[in-house]
Design an enzyme around this catalytic site. Structure first.
Site, PDB file in Angstrom:
ATOM      1  N   ASP A   1     -42.926 -41.495  40.962  1.00 45.78           N
ATOM      2  CA  ASP A   1     -41.639 -41.785  41.603  1.00 45.78           C
ATOM      3  C   ASP A   1     -41.510 -40.911  42.847  1.00 45.78           C
ATOM      4  OD1 ASP A   1     -39.096 -42.621  42.187  1.00 45.78           O
ATOM      5  OD2 ASP A   1     -38.138 -41.657  40.469  1.00 45.78           O
TER       6      ASP A   1
ATOM      7  N   ASP B   1     -40.798 -47.452  45.715  1.00 47.12           N
ATOM      8  CA  ASP B   1     -41.185 -46.045  45.588  1.00 47.12           C
ATOM      9  C   ASP B   1     -41.497 -45.620  44.160  1.00 47.12           C
ATOM     10  OD1 ASP B   1     -38.566 -46.386  44.759  1.00 47.12           O
ATOM     11  OD2 ASP B   1     -37.931 -44.407  45.393  1.00 47.12           O
ATOM     12  N   GLU B   2     -41.733 -46.576  43.268  1.00 48.48           N
ATOM     13  CA  GLU B   2     -41.853 -46.220  41.856  1.00 48.48           C
ATOM     14  C   GLU B   2     -42.816 -47.177  41.163  1.00 48.48           C
ATOM     15  OE1 GLU B   2     -38.788 -45.708  38.045  1.00 48.48           O
ATOM     16  OE2 GLU B   2     -38.076 -46.520  39.954  1.00 48.48           O
TER      17      GLU B   2
END
Length: 399
Positions: A9, A103-104
């Site tokens: 993350d 983003d993860e």
């Protein structure tokens, strides 16, 4: 053999990219999102979080908490470009990758022989590469399943690494608060707390049958999570559930007539978005539902849906009845208007059949179909991965 799952993350992703590209912003409270008081915060730096600023918070509230907050407009093409580089680094570690957002992502590194098969060293390598090549930081969690890997990645944020080995699970999980469990939002937490259940240790005192009686199918999920159990695989592909567009207006739409006029631009945006996703008129018959979303000036949010079974792209006239019914008879200013299509959902139990009237036309929902939501204004195409939704998830509550 126990799985080896890594959850990565990126820390404050949008803000981190802005700071990377403009080092003068480092150490200052910044927020990315609505550049005016009409929008919401997409993300913010940790300096801003120290003042209580949070994602999905109205910009007006963020400025009240932090008057010297620097607001930056969202630059989605730039963030998407960095995300592609981020995901490319992850794929070099394992092809079994499940992105959750820009983003993860989850990675299954079971059986991967890099670094002598050490998932911990793989996570360290990923974090170092992202820092050196992309100029941002990543927090990572390593664990035997997705639930625990997600928990672990949050444990030492920002720029941290937490490892939960199979031997650690028995001691680690009982002390977790129930609010950390996937699907436990405010409503479920309130019900759990009312039963005297505050931690996973408390939850373990309840039988699966007792939890099912109080929480339905999600009770079985709670029973397993309280013991650190999660057998969901990392999914390389995830079915798209909806395509939507929405707009937060600088000035409220004061009347139904203004909302109707705004439909034209939104429907055009939706059609362009569907074309970018590779959906054309030939695919329109596959749409499950149309929906319209309204957020009023007091932030109360409602959606209304209707079944769709026609072989052409929906037009403005198709969304207008939904808007009219949703707006109601009491004029209220509207700050956000959105609309979209839902795609077929296939489950183990099969697909729910559509209902038609005698003429084969889609049936409008009854008033009970109106749903209050607590989601943020980022909107779009959120995709769940739980087979048993919690009461909060079923109600559309932000968790």
């Amino acid at each position: 053999m126990s799985r080896k799952i890594i959850h990565c993350d990126a820390d404050c992703f949008y803000a981190a990219v802005e700071i990377r590209d403009n080092p003068a912003l480092a150490g200052r409270p910044i927020a990315v999102g609505g550049a005016t008081g009409r929008g919401v915060v997409a993300t913010c730096s940790y300096e801003a979080r120290a003042f209580g600023v949070r994602s999905a918070m109205p910009v007006s509230e963020a400025l009240r908490l932090c008057p010297h907050l620097e607001l930056l407009p969202t630059d989605m093409p730039r963030y998407q470009a960095v995300s592609r580089e981020f995901m490319a680094i992850l794929r070099e570690t394992s092809p079994i990758l499940e992105p959750l957002s820009l983003d993860e992502a989850y990675l299954d590194v079971t059986g991967i022989d890099h670094f002598q098969g050490s998932a911990t060293r793989m996570a360290e390598h990923i974090r170092a590469r992202v820092r050196d090549e992309l100029g941002i930081t990543v927090s990572a969690g390593v664990a035997p399943n997705k639930f625990l890997a997600k928990i672990a990645s949050d444990w030492h944020k920002p720029d941290g690494l937490c490892v939960i080995t199979p031997e650690d699970v028995a001691a680690f999980v009982p002390r977790l608060p129930v609010t950390s469990l996937h699907g436990v939002g405010p409503r479920t937490a309130e019900k759990l707390h009312g039963l005297g259940i505050h931690t996973c240790a408390d939850l373990r005192e309840w039988s699966e049958l007792a939890l099912r009686e109080r929480f339905g199918r999600y009770g079985a999920r709670l029973y397993g999570l309280a013991r650190g159990e999660d057998d969901r695989p990392v999914q390389v592909t995830r079915p798209r559930k909806s395509i939507s567009v929405e707009n937060t207006y600088r000035q409220d739409l004061e009347t139904l007539a203004e909302c109707r006029r705004a439909l034209d631009g939104l429907v055009s945006d939706l059609q362009r978005r569907m074309r970018r996703k590779g959906l054309d008129s030939a695919d329109a018959g596959q749409f499950e539902k149309l929906f319209v979303k309204l957020r009023f000036s007091d932030f109360e949010t409602h959606t209304r849906e209707m079944v769709w079974r026609r072989p052409e792209q929906p037009e403005v006239a198709d969304f207008t009845p939904l808007l009219d019914t949703l707006y109601g008879d009491v004029p209220r200013p509207v700050r956000l208007l959105g609309l979209g299509v839902r795609l077929p959902e296939v489950s183990r139990g099969g697909r729910q059949l559509a209902l038609f009237d005698a003429g084969g036309r889609p049936v409008m929902p009854r008033s009970g179909g109106q749903q209050r939501e607590q989601g943020d204004e980022c909107g779009g195409e959120v995709q769940g991965d739980e087979s048993a939704p919690s009461p909060d998830e079923a109600a559309g509550e932000d968790i």
